[in-house]
Each structure stands twice: as C-alpha cells, then as structure tokens.
Scaffold this motif. Sequence first.
Motif, PDB file in Angstrom:
ATOM      1  N   GLU A  91       0.831  -1.199   0.000  1.00  0.00           N
ATOM      2  CA  GLU A  91       0.000   0.000   0.000  1.00  0.00           C
ATOM      3  C   GLU A  91       0.869   1.253   0.000  1.00  0.00           C
ATOM      4  O   GLU A  91       0.640   2.188  -0.782  1.00  0.00           O
ATOM      5  CB  GLU A  91      -0.916  -0.009   1.231  1.00  0.00           C
ATOM      6  CG  GLU A  91      -1.774   1.232   1.375  1.00  0.00           C
ATOM      7  CD  GLU A  91      -2.497   1.261   2.705  1.00  0.00           C
ATOM      8  OE1 GLU A  91      -3.647   1.713   2.734  1.00  0.00           O
ATOM      9  OE2 GLU A  91      -1.903   0.855   3.723  1.00  0.00           O
ATOM     10  N   ALA A  92       1.887   1.286   0.887  1.00  0.00           N
ATOM     11  CA  ALA A  92       2.777   2.448   0.953  1.00  0.00           C
ATOM     12  C   ALA A  92       3.558   2.620  -0.342  1.00  0.00           C
ATOM     13  O   ALA A  92       3.709   3.742  -0.851  1.00  0.00           O
ATOM     14  CB  ALA A  92       3.727   2.308   2.137  1.00  0.00           C
ATOM     15  N   CYS A  93       4.048   1.511  -0.884  1.00  0.00           N
ATOM     16  CA  CYS A  93       4.837   1.576  -2.120  1.00  0.00           C
ATOM     17  C   CYS A  93       3.978   2.043  -3.298  1.00  0.00           C
ATOM     18  O   CYS A  93       4.395   2.895  -4.093  1.00  0.00           O
ATOM     19  CB  CYS A  93       5.452   0.214  -2.409  1.00  0.00           C
ATOM     20  SG  CYS A  93       6.551   0.172  -3.842  1.00  0.00           S
ATOM     21  N   LEU A  94       2.777   1.492  -3.408  1.00  0.00           N
ATOM     22  CA  LEU A  94       1.892   1.867  -4.510  1.00  0.00           C
ATOM     23  C   LEU A  94       1.504   3.334  -4.431  1.00  0.00           C
ATOM     24  O   LEU A  94       1.508   4.056  -5.444  1.00  0.00           O
ATOM     25  CB  LEU A  94       0.645   0.981  -4.481  1.00  0.00           C
ATOM     26  CG  LEU A  94      -0.396   1.239  -5.588  1.00  0.00           C
ATOM     27  CD1 LEU A  94       0.223   0.983  -6.961  1.00  0.00           C
ATOM     28  CD2 LEU A  94      -1.623   0.358  -5.372  1.00  0.00           C
ATOM     29  N   MET A  95       1.182   3.799  -3.216  1.00  0.00           N
ATOM     30  CA  MET A  95       0.803   5.197  -3.059  1.00  0.00           C
ATOM     31  C   MET A  95       1.977   6.120  -3.376  1.00  0.00           C
ATOM     32  O   MET A  95       1.828   7.156  -4.046  1.00  0.00           O
ATOM     33  CB  MET A  95       0.303   5.446  -1.632  1.00  0.00           C
ATOM     34  CG  MET A  95      -0.250   6.842  -1.405  1.00  0.00           C
ATOM     35  SD  MET A  95      -0.917   7.030   0.250  1.00  0.00           S
ATOM     36  CE  MET A  95      -2.203   5.814   0.213  1.00  0.00           C
ATOM     37  N   SER A  96       3.172   5.727  -2.916  1.00  0.00           N
ATOM     38  CA  SER A  96       4.354   6.542  -3.165  1.00  0.00           C
ATOM     39  C   SER A  96       4.665   6.637  -4.656  1.00  0.00           C
ATOM     40  O   SER A  96       4.919   7.724  -5.190  1.00  0.00           O
ATOM     41  CB  SER A  96       5.545   5.953  -2.408  1.00  0.00           C
ATOM     42  OG  SER A  96       6.734   6.641  -2.705  1.00  0.00           O
ATOM     43  N   LEU A  97       4.623   5.479  -5.329  1.00  0.00           N
ATOM     44  CA  LEU A  97       4.925   5.477  -6.759  1.00  0.00           C
ATOM     45  C   LEU A  97       3.852   6.210  -7.562  1.00  0.00           C
ATOM     46  O   LEU A  97       4.156   6.896  -8.546  1.00  0.00           O
ATOM     47  CB  LEU A  97       5.059   4.043  -7.258  1.00  0.00           C
ATOM     48  CG  LEU A  97       6.260   3.252  -6.699  1.00  0.00           C
ATOM     49  CD1 LEU A  97       6.228   1.823  -7.209  1.00  0.00           C
ATOM     50  CD2 LEU A  97       7.568   3.932  -7.083  1.00  0.00           C
ATOM     51  N   THR A  98       2.593   6.078  -7.146  1.00  0.00           N
ATOM     52  CA  THR A  98       1.516   6.770  -7.848  1.00  0.00           C
ATOM     53  C   THR A  98       1.698   8.279  -7.772  1.00  0.00           C
ATOM     54  O   THR A  98       1.602   8.991  -8.790  1.00  0.00           O
ATOM     55  CB  THR A  98       0.155   6.369  -7.255  1.00  0.00           C
ATOM     56  OG1 THR A  98      -0.021   4.960  -7.371  1.00  0.00           O
ATOM     57  CG2 THR A  98      -0.974   7.081  -7.983  1.00  0.00           C
TER      58      THR A  98
END
Length: 638
Positions: free
Chosen positions: A388-395
């Motif tokens: 979740e953190a990685c996806l939000m950061s990359l988005t």
Amino acid sequence: MAGKVAEERGLPKGTAAQDASVDLASQVPWFEHLAQFKMPWTSASRRNSCELGIQNLSFKVRSGQMLAIIGSSGCGRASLLDVITSRGHGGKIKSGQIWINGQPSSPQLVRKCVAHVRQHDQLLPNLTVRETLAFIAQMRLPRTFSQAQRDKRVEDVIAELRLRQCADTRVGNTYVRGVSGGERRRVSIGVQLLWNPGILILDEPTSGLDSFTAHNLVKTLSRLAKGNRLVLISLHQPRSDIFRLFDLVLLMTSGTPIYLGAAQHMVQYFTAIGYPCPRYSNPADFYVDLTGIDRRSREQEVATREKAQSLAALFLEKVRDLDDFLWKAETKDLDEDTCVESLTPLDTNCLSSPTKMPGAVQQFTTLIRRQISNDFRDLPTLLIHGAEACLMSLTIGFLYFGHGNIQLSFMDTAALLFMIGALIPFNVILDVISKCYSERAMLYYELEDGLYTTSPYFFAKILGELPEHCAYIIIYGMPTYWLANLRPGLQPFLLHFLLVWLVVFCCRIMALATAALLPTFHMASFLSNALYNSFYLTAGYMINLSSLWTVPAWISKVSFLRWCFEGLMKIQFSGRNYKMPLGNFTTAVSGDKILSAMELNSYPLYAIYLIVIGLSGGFMVLYYVSLRFIKQKPSQDW
C-alpha cells in the motif's frame, strides 16, 4: 449468591450464605442509553431494577474436587462466577460472604489464589503455544525464578495439558490457521495454570467444541482437579459421559439451587422426590429441562417458575442442617477424602508468604518482545501495508515525474506537499484502531488478572510499533521525494523525511488515544475521522489561514496536518527564488514572500518540529490516562 471454597489438608473449612443483588440498569451500556435518547446517568427503571440474582446458596468445596454448575440460560451461572472472582458484572453481594482457606474473600486474595479462564480465548494468534506460555511465565512467575525454572514450568504445563504435539504450532484464530479449538482452549487453561493457582474457574469451557473434543477437555480438567486443585466449571447441558466425570453438581434456576451434591447421586435424589430420570436419558438434559423457566407464554412461565421454586424450597429443607450443604444419599456417602495426585503435583498453598513478582522493567521488555514477535510474523498484513505504501508513493511520484529540470508550478508543488502530509496518516487511522480493538479483550483480561500494569503496556505499545512505522515511512517517503524532483540535497530530504515521520507518528498516537477512550470500534473510528477531517480542512491549503473565523482558527493551531504542510512548504520554498509567469513575462519571486502571503511563515522551522512533538505528547498523555482510568472492556461487556 454464595460460595465457600476451602482447601483440604487440615486448612480451615467454612461455609457462607449470601445473596447477590444485581442492578440490571447498571449493566446497560451508556452509549445504548444515548441511542434511546436517554441521558447516560439516568434511567427511568433504575429504582426498580435491583433484584436478587443469586439467593439461598451455600456450599463448601475442597481441593481435589471438580464442581460443575449447570442450568438453563439465565439461571445465574455467570453471575455466580463473577461474584466468586470479585468481578463487578455479576452484581454486588447484599448479604453473606465468600471464604477462601478460612479467610474472607477480597480482590487481592482472589487475584492471588483464583485463576479465571473466560469463555472466549484471548491469545495472540501468531505466537506458538510454547512462546505464548513462555511469555506468560516471564510476567507471572516470581522474579526469584531462574530462566531454567521458568522453562521447566512451561514444559510441565505443556506435558500436563497434553500439548507436546502442537507446542511449536501457532495458536491461530478465526483468520490465522493454527491449533485446533480444543488445543487452543487448553492453551488458555495453561496460561492460568502456569502460576499454579489453587482454584481454577472456567466459564463455558466446552462452548464451540465438538463432543469428542469437549469430553477430552473435561477429562483434562478432572485430572487437574485430582492434582490437589479445586476446579469450578460452568456448563449449560453437558452430555452424559461428561456428566459422569464431575465430582459435584450444582443445578440452578433463577439464581436458586435445585440440587447440590455428588453427580452420581443426582438421579437418586430426584427419584426420591418423585422425578425419576427416564431410561436412556441424559440426567443433565432431563433435569435442566425440568427446572427451566418456560417463557413462551405468561401462564407457562408462572407454572414453571412455581415448580422450580417448590423444588428449590424442598432442597433447602433437606440440606438445612448439613454442615457442607451437600445432599448425600443414605446408602452411600460421597468419599471426600480421596485425593489422587497427578504426575506433576503442585503446591497449592496460596496463602504462603508473598513473593516479589516481575517489576515494571521486566514487564515492559517481555511485552515489547511479545508484540514485535506477533506483529512481524503476520506476513500477509505486513506485505499489504508495504505494498500500500509503495503503490501510493509510486503513484504520487510518477504523477509529478518527467519534468526534468523544469520547475513545477507553485500550485502543483503546494498540492504535492499537501498530499504527502495528508494522505498517509489517513490510511494509518483505521489500521491502528482495528488492531487495538482486536487486542482489547486480551488487554482487559490481562490487566484484570494483574499480569502487568498500565505503564509497561503503554510504553511497549508505543515503542513496539516503531519498527513497522519506520519501515512504512521509508517506503512511502523516499520514492516520492526523488521522483517528484523536490528540492535537491541531503539536508532538505532529511528535514522532509523527519517531519513526515513525526506527523504520521502523531496521527498514530491520536488513533491509539481514541481507541482507548471509546468503547466500540465504530465510535472510535468516527471520532478519529472527525478529528482528521477537521485538521485536514484547517491545514491552510483548502482555505487561507487568515480567512478562518475563530473556531476553525483555533482548530488549525492543534492540527498536525497544518504544521506538516507549513513545515514542508518552508523546507521546499524558504530561501529560494521561485519563477512565476506574469503574462508574457517571467519574474522571480522570493519563496519567503509566498509563504508569508499564505500565512505559512509565522514560525521558524525548528518551532514547527517542537509543536508537532508537543501535539504527539498531548495525545500520548490522553492515551495513557484512558488506559489508566477507563477499563478497556471488550465491546460485548459494556
């Protein structure tokens, strides 16, 4: 209600007769009064709500015996156990007294001598059976015990409860695969058995188990009772082979005893008074049905209640002159002096000289190790949070990626910084609150049993989540910063990362405080979201801070999102000239002037860090006070 428990082996044996007065209005949660549009501190029925829950009940039980309390729903089994264990749910004692080894019962004496196994298992699912018992041994056994002695006690309990085959298997729960239901129930018993109590009380231990597992569990309890322990067990309607394992049976209805004596003499007693048990019928089923109150109609309720009252009066008349209030058959008396030792006989003299229990430091270290071990074995949850953190950061990062050396517009950069500080705390709130409520029942029972005090748990809870918190912020913060091409340099990055870390930590503590403050998950999540939305709207991005009227202006002063936004803006723009288009011309504008125009330049950067730390400290104080003075009851007990 009454009970008298006394040890064998020459210790005093007394009796007690008492009534328990139950205030029914006090058992209604305050938030249910609000739902009915009533004030929590008033109730129209409070004056007439006090009635006798347990009455005319006297008995004496010795170590080496197992007493089963049976009866239909509402007969008073739970109230009886609550009063014996000095819990407030069962009501207050109006007359009579409970004695333990010749001494009047008190909460301190109960905590020292009586182990209470609740109906529902409250165990951490990701720890193994051996680890669960080892952590309890660290917190419950006296500090004079060496580590070898603690390990030996754990192994003795594992052997006594026949748990060797699953000692290294996770305990599990509804969502985590682990040991079977019967094994999990035996682990709950082992948690209480570790500190070697003289009296073991179990509330509906066979509920939710199949008949074979329930029979094996009661056989284990019978064996434990023969090891010079007193076992009190509450059951609804045990099957016939379980019924034969009991030494004594107390049959109740409406808080009054119908029969109290040897299990093997129960049929003989009721046959003598005109109620023989039909052939091939289970005596427990037949006589519980015989004495139950039928509430399907008013006439049936009156008739069955009169029959139960006459049976209760008849029994009281038969045992009135007996010393131990136990009915005995004329042909064969109950042999009360038989005491078969178990393979691991334990000393049950709970009135010996007091021993020093583990101190606050040892409780803290044990709790934090237990929490970290449980959390980091929950790999699915950790992977979901990391993804979740990685996806939000990359988005977010790729949304602002691709500009190269071209500066983002001021409004785009301001929106990016606001999202960085506002999106991630929102995801933390529900996760923290749901986790708190999943552990709330265990926390309440462990505090009630005196396993540890509030302060060690408080510090262990806050510090134990820091590794996960740090990993979460690293995954979230680093890619976004570099992908969005924010202010280059190590110092701006470290200042940016530290501020985001502090703000998410503050939000986490706020969620912990609301979870400890309110009784249900929905109430806590509603309050947390309300606070978060208030802080979000007054953070200085939606509307200029100078345009706020009095109330939202004061809210903005305690909004950690406002201070996060202001701090991130200062890190990005302070001391830099920013190019802004004006028609066909481009002019350089000082970043400090832009911040001043947005009312985001009123405090130096170090003061913003101190303010966020102060807000975190305020929420920590609220969290500690809530843990210390508000009983963390599971929602079903409010």
